[in-house]
Design an enzyme around this catalytic site. Structure first.
Site, PDB file in Angstrom:
ATOM      1  CB  ILE A 409      35.619  36.285  42.223  1.00 55.43           C
ATOM      2  CG1 ILE A 409      34.438  37.341  41.694  1.00 55.43           C
ATOM      3  CG2 ILE A 409      36.915  36.630  42.011  1.00 55.43           C
ATOM      4  CD1 ILE A 409      34.333  38.473  42.657  1.00 55.43           C
ATOM      5  CG  ASP A 410      38.631  31.639  45.534  1.00 52.18           C
ATOM      6  OD1 ASP A 410      39.723  32.031  45.235  1.00 52.18           O
ATOM      7  OD2 ASP A 410      38.410  31.220  46.802  1.00 52.18           O
TER       8      ASP A 410
END
Length: 670
Positions: A409-410
């Site tokens: 997600i980062d």
């Protein structure tokens, strides 16, 4: 792969009572010295040099990648793997030993980060690796190491993973290790301690280790390690169990039950479990032969598959071994350093953001080429994340060159922020990729409103309690830094007031520490967390005058070093006295400035001093030096020096100091 020279050994970190740095820039000017002219003039000159330096480091294919430096256990375990498989060669051994010796401290020990305290497991593994390389136990550097190991508790005090490596050669008894049965792979996702309760990095490691634990192989030991025991006649002294009323006591007793089960496990069930584990492992091998793009799962997967009959010439084994060779960084002195992972997607999106924010035209060929490469890296298939999010369409990006099973997600948030800054000749292609990444990211929100790195709601309290899991964080709960990057991305996409974004904002506000800082999960530490959260909050509409923002500003000002920079040592993860304290570093000074600039502090003395420190600390070639580890894999347990952090974050901060954030409300892409 050629070696980089930035980030080699340097002076140790100061004590918690000290906060000033003593570095020097190329040419002898002291870091922190006032540059000639007003801050804007010095910043412009620094930006010009840093931009040229970063552009020169771009690969012809469009990506950037700095070395990912961790600790010598990677190098030691690489040699032990080769010894176990019977493929260790003289050239590799000599080069690995040269690197390991170069990392040894004056007291004979090894640390897990620059300037850190001695670490028992790292010292044990480094010592054994040097024994494999032929270093005599009575050599002065080896005698120092073994004496310290004995004083620190001997092999019995080392972590479980270290003792697993020792057991592979009969230096430790398998019976004295925690048990993890392969039948674990049959547990459905709703049962506690199923494999999907573990973070993806732990899951990929534990599944092959269940096979190793069941097989209990022993290769002939090439030498004895009696000198590493406090008492060779009693190498593993009995220890009393914790009270049965505690979680520690419960899991210690569960481990005893599992040891009994190992002796009576039904053969057919065990065989089926190991075959299932093998299929699980093979199905997750990436196109480049690695597993998850990280070294530890690859190492244990190769051992497990070999124990199950996969010969070294098998395509799976051959590709896996070749992938490990690509983790090697050969240095100019002949030393060989093993990267635990490689970070091209992360480095490329951060480099693109830095260059765009520094004023590089949005249609500059370097940025367009970087966008092309990032677009080609988009993941279009489902992975383990779908276990908790079935039906969610794939989209997003991973950290590494090849890791389609575990997008994170980062990276996805930062890639979207990078792509949004670039004027690409095929805008529809960019918009489609961003739309898919945005949809996938929204679908990965945890039920508390925040985001973890790889999975949604990976918050089981049980995996960390297993006696087996003493090697660092094994779950992936939401963190402030990842959530902040997602919130910042959502705001840039015009969704600052979206209900999902507001839930993320509310979670961030509730997570602020009493000091005014935020905890940093994937970067060190409170400086990273605060440097991530404040820009996200203001991008999402939180006013700079908001009490949370003012508390963050006050905290950053309170921990600014006398030289004008910011630094934070890895010890802040264990000792609150180190929070925001350490020698000034380029990356951490960049993070602090990003927060202060987002909070409207551009004209403040703190910002002026921070900008001056960056300008003065810059080397003549436009780079910054940074031997300190400012990244984390597991807080405290596994520290990382990302060699590109020292280039991208100062440039981003200086660029925003001069021209603002190009994605801020009302700004135009330059």
């Amino acid at each position: 792969m050629t070696a980089t020279t930035d980030g080699s050994a340097g002076a140790g970190a100061p004590g918690a009572e000290s906060g000033s740095g003593t570095g020097t820039k190329a040419g002898g000017a002291p870091a922190g010295a006032d540059p000639a002219g007003p801050p804007e003039e010095a910043a412009r000159a620094a930006v010009a040099r840093a931009t040229a330096h970063l552009l020169a480091r771009q690969d012809p294919a469009g990506w950037w990648k700095g070395d990912l430096q961790t600790n010598v256990t990677m190098d030691a375990e690489d040699l032990l793997l080769r010894q176990f498989l019977g493929i260790r060669d003289e050239r590799t051994t000599r080069a690995a030993a040269l690197f390991i010796r170069g990392e040894q401290g004056p007291d004979g020990t090894w640390a897990t980060f620059h300037g850190g305290p001695p670490d028992l497991s790292a010292t044990v593994e480094a010592y054994v690796a040097l024994r494999l390389a032929g270093d005599a136990p009575d050599a002065p550097h080896m005698a120092k190491a073994s004496a310290w190991i004995r004083s620190a508790g001997g092999l019995a005090g080392a972590r479980v993973f270290t003792r697993i490596w020792l057991a592979l050669f009969g230096w430790w008894r398998w019976e004295d290790l925690p048990q993890v049965p392969p039948e674990l792979v049959f547990l459905p996702p709703w049962v506690p301690l199923n494999i999907y309760d573990f973070g993806c990095w732990a899951r990929q490691t534990i599944v092959p280790l269940t096979v190793v634990s069941a097989k209990r192989p022993v290769r002939p030991a090439p030498f004895s390690l009696d000198e590493l025991h406090t008492d060779a006649r009693d190498p593993n002294p009995a220890r009393p169990l914790a009270p049965a009323t505690t979680w520690e006591g419960v899991f210690q007793r569960l481990d005893k039950v599992l040891h009994v089960y190992h002796r009576v496990a039904p053969r057919r069930l065990r065989k089926a479990a190991m075959e299932h584990a093998a299929r699980w492992i093979v199905e997750r091998q990436e196109n480049d032969g690695c597993w998850g793009g990280i070294q530890p799962p690859a190492v244990y997967s190769l051992i497990a598959l070999h124990l199950l009959g996969y010969q070294l010439g098998h395509p799976v084994m051959k590709a896996g071994l070749e992938s490990l060779d690509r983790f090697a960084v050969w240095r100019e002195d002949g030393a060989r350093m093993i990267e635990a992972c490689q970070s091209p997607v992360w480095d490329t999106c951060l480099a693109a953001i830095a260059l765009a924010d520094a004023g590089l035209p949005a249609d500059h060929p370097a940025l367009v080429q970087a966008a092309d490469w990032m677009l080609a890296e988009e993941i279009d298939r489902t992975g383990d994340w779908a276990v908790r999010r079935p039906g969610l369409a794939p989209g997003g990006w991973a950290f590494e060159f090849h890791n389609d099973t575990y997008p994170d997600i980062d990276d996805t948030a930062e890639v979207v922020l990078a792509l949004r800054r670039i004027k690409h000749p095929q805008p529809a292609r960019v918009e489609a990729a961003i739309k898919r990444g945005l949809s996938w990211t929204l679908g990965m929100q945890s039920k508390n409103g925040a985001w973890g790195a790889f999975d949604a709601d990976n918050t089981s309290p049980f995996p960390n309690r297993l006696p087996f899991c003493d090697f660092g964080e094994v779950i992936d709960p939401p963190s402030a830094d990842v959530t902040a990057h997602v919130v910042e991305m959502l705001a840039a996409e015009g969704r600052g007031q979206h209900p999902r974004t507001r839930r993320g904002v509310d979670w961030l506000l509730a997570e602020q520490e009493p000091s005014g800082a935020w905890f940093g999960r994937w970067g060190t530490n409170y400086v990273y967390g605060t440097g991530s959260v404040v820009p996200a909050l203001t991008a999402a509409g939180i006013a700079p005058s908001h009490p949370a923002v003012r508390r963050a500003v006050g905290w950053l000002e309170s921990v600014q070093n006398e030289d004008g920079g910011w630094g934070e040592d890895q010890r802040s993860y264990q000792d609150p006295a180190w929070a925001g304290r350490g020698e000034s570093t380029a990356s951490q000074t960049g993070w602090a400035l990003l927060a202060l600039l987002a909070a409207g502090e551009r004209e403040s003395k703190a910002v002026e001093r921070g900008v001056a420190w960056l300008a003065a600390a810059q080397r003549e070639d436009g780079s910054w030096d940074e031997p300190h580890f400012t990244g984390t894999g597991f807080p405290w347990d596994f520290s990382i020096n990302y060699h590109l952090y020292r280039q991208v974050f100062p440039l981003t901060a200086l660029g925003r100091y001069l021209g603002g954030d190009p994605l801020a409300p009302g700004a135009e892409v330059r």
